[in-house]
Motif scaffolding. Structure first.
Motif, PDB file in Angstrom:
ATOM      1  N   ILE A 129       0.979  -1.138   0.023  1.00  0.00           N
ATOM      2  CA  ILE A 129      -0.122   0.053   0.187  1.00  0.00           C
ATOM      3  C   ILE A 129       0.775   1.208   0.213  1.00  0.00           C
ATOM      4  O   ILE A 129       0.514   2.262  -0.936  1.00  0.00           O
ATOM      5  N   LEU A 130       2.041   1.453   0.996  1.00  0.00           N
ATOM      6  CA  LEU A 130       2.702   2.518   0.831  1.00  0.00           C
ATOM      7  C   LEU A 130       3.745   2.669  -0.534  1.00  0.00           C
ATOM      8  O   LEU A 130       3.663   3.692  -0.834  1.00  0.00           O
TER       9      LEU A 130
ATOM     10  N   ILE B 145       6.368  13.400  -4.703  1.00  0.00           N
ATOM     11  CA  ILE B 145       5.165  13.052  -3.932  1.00  0.00           C
ATOM     12  C   ILE B 145       4.792  14.683  -3.196  1.00  0.00           C
ATOM     13  O   ILE B 145       5.460  15.436  -3.141  1.00  0.00           O
ATOM     14  N   THR B 146       3.546  14.452  -2.600  1.00  0.00           N
ATOM     15  CA  THR B 146       3.211  15.604  -1.922  1.00  0.00           C
ATOM     16  C   THR B 146       3.624  15.457  -0.489  1.00  0.00           C
ATOM     17  O   THR B 146       3.915  14.403   0.298  1.00  0.00           O
ATOM     18  N   PRO B 147       3.753  16.405   0.371  1.00  0.00           N
ATOM     19  CA  PRO B 147       3.955  16.582   1.710  1.00  0.00           C
ATOM     20  C   PRO B 147       2.995  15.600   2.652  1.00  0.00           C
ATOM     21  O   PRO B 147       3.116  14.821   3.408  1.00  0.00           O
ATOM     22  N   ALA B 148       1.516  15.666   2.058  1.00  0.00           N
ATOM     23  CA  ALA B 148       0.511  14.712   2.777  1.00  0.00           C
ATOM     24  C   ALA B 148       1.242  13.311   2.403  1.00  0.00           C
ATOM     25  O   ALA B 148       0.852  12.236   3.551  1.00  0.00           O
ATOM     26  N   GLN B 149       1.606  13.004   1.343  1.00  0.00           N
ATOM     27  CA  GLN B 149       2.100  11.545   1.238  1.00  0.00           C
ATOM     28  C   GLN B 149       3.185  11.026   2.170  1.00  0.00           C
ATOM     29  O   GLN B 149       3.417  10.094   2.554  1.00  0.00           O
ATOM     30  N   ALA B 150       4.185  12.205   2.358  1.00  0.00           N
ATOM     31  CA  ALA B 150       5.179  11.922   3.173  1.00  0.00           C
ATOM     32  C   ALA B 150       4.739  11.716   4.542  1.00  0.00           C
ATOM     33  O   ALA B 150       5.242  10.863   5.281  1.00  0.00           O
ATOM     34  N   ALA B 151       3.777  12.297   5.173  1.00  0.00           N
ATOM     35  CA  ALA B 151       3.150  12.347   6.368  1.00  0.00           C
ATOM     36  C   ALA B 151       2.616  11.012   6.528  1.00  0.00           C
ATOM     37  O   ALA B 151       2.561  10.284   7.457  1.00  0.00           O
ATOM     38  N   LEU B 152       1.726  10.508   5.614  1.00  0.00           N
ATOM     39  CA  LEU B 152       1.313   9.229   5.510  1.00  0.00           C
ATOM     40  C   LEU B 152       2.024   8.122   5.783  1.00  0.00           C
ATOM     41  O   LEU B 152       2.125   7.358   6.436  1.00  0.00           O
ATOM     42  N   ALA B 153       3.349   8.069   5.058  1.00  0.00           N
ATOM     43  CA  ALA B 153       4.545   7.251   5.218  1.00  0.00           C
ATOM     44  C   ALA B 153       5.006   7.209   6.784  1.00  0.00           C
ATOM     45  O   ALA B 153       5.249   6.171   7.315  1.00  0.00           O
TER      46      ALA B 153
END
Length: 552
Positions: A156-157, A278-286
């Motif tokens: 998923i990541l 990637i977006t900052p939100a995607q970085a936060a998700l990881a």
């Protein structure tokens, strides 16, 4: 590890569906936890970024918040279901294992049963079996659900964030977890083993202390035995504290592993966000998903820290199960012959293992319905052993024993115990009421039957003074004298209404008048039974139809 896997198969056999469903729910719990924290981090970061960019009015708050609520509620529900299924299945499986183990103990050869200490047997049925609950709950299910969660988290990541970030995070978690668990297993194996051994020794000593407290007090050894029990308990506590210390260090190391994995995810995510990959939100998700992976690996540390305890218990139970063997296949009782004696010995000899010479040889006699035969002879001459042979508890070295015309070995256990009853010199009484002691032999006994049995063994007056058949007895029949307890055990044997009754010194400890009353009541209660007694008292010999001397 082989005994561990063998017992794991035994535990899972009867409850496999519940265990598999519980394992699936455990995986759902872990995946929901990772998804909840990852989605929450993404939601907060994305909402903040949208607000800073002046796009907050167009940001979709509803679907992410609904996803957070769904994951939170789903995680709680799955956790409840997983605990309910796996713990219920484990308790049921261990209860079945206890019954299986108890049945194996009951199938042990009679000489081994006589040498079996109550404390050791109790430890097998309680502490050793309890130690096996960690196989499923703290090892197999966490490993299976954790491996599945890590695999899905990687996929998923990689899909939502980046393959490099996903691979780095999962590799960091796997490497740190493997190193920590290997260290835990190596450092905790011996302390865990010592803790279990000291606990076993403490429990055995404590049980022996409780059971023999009166004798120990009489001989002035109560304080010494108490100090010995406290010393074993202190050793067990010290070993358990060492295991707990190792477990805490392992927990800190696993937390550090998850933190480092999250830091790596944040570092790689920020680099990719700077390049616009990637977006900052995607970085936060990881980052938040990596933090949540701590929940995936944490449950394993306790299971591995207690693996030494689990292994030693598994080895003992596996050995006990192999020693006791499987129950005999059910078979029909042989057809009795009406013209045959109830019991017949033909040239029977008995030799105990290690004995230089047979205890006796060429023992031959017949016992017919309604007849009483008394075996006499000096102590150690084999009277009790002859009764044990007749009860089918030991096998003769030579000769043959026949019951109602059929070889004794041809009788299945259930039919044999319904036909032959044996009262040895030492009989066990359980705590409970007088009525309980009798209904253990015949659950259908009514009040009249209980009174009749008590009158037969001359206990009616004694029990009446105690308050009647519902008067309570302590452990081992405490509340009755030695002679009274023996008569209650005799009444319990009579409740079976056997065709062949074997009595080893049945009136020992009774005065002559009471002994005559008991013997007369016994024959009145069982007029057609064949009775064989090991006797040395004149009152027993006088009531016999024939006397057989065991003098060689």
């Amino acid at each position: 590890m082989k005994p561990l896997f063998a017992l794991l198969r035994v535990i899972w056999q009867g409850q496999s569906r519940a265990f598999w469903r519980g394992a699936a729910l455990a995986a759902v719990v872990l995946m929901a936890g990772v998804g909840l924290l990852g989605l929450s981090g993404w939601f907060i970061t994305a909402a903040g970024a949208a607000g800073l960019a002046g796009l907050g009015i167009g940001f979709d708050f509803f679907r992410p918040s609904a996803g957070v609520r769904l994951l939170a509620l789903g995680r709680a529900g799955a956790r409840y279901g997983e605990r309910l299924l796996t713990h219920d299945a484990t308790l049921r499986a261990l209860a079945g294992l206890r019954v299986h183990l108890l049945g194996g103990i009951m199938r042990l050869p009679y000489p081994r049963l006589l040498r079996l200490r109550g404390g050791l047997a109790l430890n097998r049925l309680t502490a050793d079996v309890d130690a096996l609950d960690g196989i499923s709950l703290r090892l197999v299910i966490p490993m299976a659900s954790g491996a599945l969660t890590l695999a899905l988290a990687w996929a998923i990541l990689a899909w939502l964030v980046d393959l490099a970030v996903s691979t780095a995070v999962i590799l960091a978690v796997l490497c740190g977890t493997a190193a920590t668990l290997a260290w835990t297993l190596r450092r905790a194996a011996r302390p865990s083993l010592r803790a279990e051994l000291h606990m076993q020794a403490f429990r055995t000593t404590l049980i022996d202390l409780f059971r023999a407290r009166v004798e120990l007090a009489v001989f002035g050894q109560l304080q010494a035995q108490t100090r010995a029990a406290l010393l074993r308990e202190a050793r067990q506590r010290a070993a358990a504290n060492r295991v707990d210390s190792i477990d805490r260090v392992a927990g800190a190391a696993l937390s550090a592993t998850a933190t480092l994995a999250a830091a790596l995810a944040l570092l790689l995510g920020l680099r990719l966000a700077k390049t616009g990959a990637i977006t900052p939100a995607q970085a936060a998700l990881a980052f938040f998903a990596a933090l949540a992976l701590a929940e995936v690996i944490a449950p394993l540390r306790r299971g591995l820290s207690e693996l030494g305890r689990t292994l030693v218990a598994a080895r003992r139970i596996d050995r006990d199960l192999r020693d006791t063997g499987q129950p005999a296949a059910a078979r029909a009782a042989p057809a009795p012959r009406d013209d045959a004696p109830e019991l017949a010995f033909a040239n029977v000899a008995l030799r105990y293992p290690g004995g230089a010479a047979p205890l006796f040889r060429d023992l031959s006699f017949q016992l017919r319905a309604g007849e009483t035969v008394a075996l006499t002879g000096p102590s150690g001459g084999g009277k009790s052993s002859a009764l044990t042979l007749a009860a089918g508890l030991i096998a003769p070295a030579a000769g043959e024993i026949r019951l109602r015309g059929a070889p004794l070995t041809a009788w299945p256990e259930t039919a044999l115990r319904a036909t032959v009853a044996f009262l040895p010199q030492r009989s066990a009484l359980l705590s409970g009421t007088v009525r309980d002691a009798l209904t253990l032999a015949d659950p259908n006994l009514d009040d009249a039957g209980v009174r009749a049995l008590l009158e037969t063994v001359a206990l009616d007056d004694v029990v009446a003074r105690m308050g009647g058949p519902d008067a309570r007895l302590g452990e081992g029949g405490a509340g009755l004298s030695g002679g009274e307890g023996r008569r209650l055990a005799l009444a319990r044997v009579l409740a079976r209404r056997p065709r062949v009754l074997l009595l080893d010194e049945p009136t020992e400890g009774l005065d002559a008048d009471t002994a005559r009353r008991v013997l007369d009541g016994l024959r009145k209660a069982l007029p057609d039974a064949a009775i064989l007694t090991a006797s040395h008292r004149a009152v027993e010999i006088d009531r016999a139809d024939r006397v057989l001397s065991m003098t060689q």
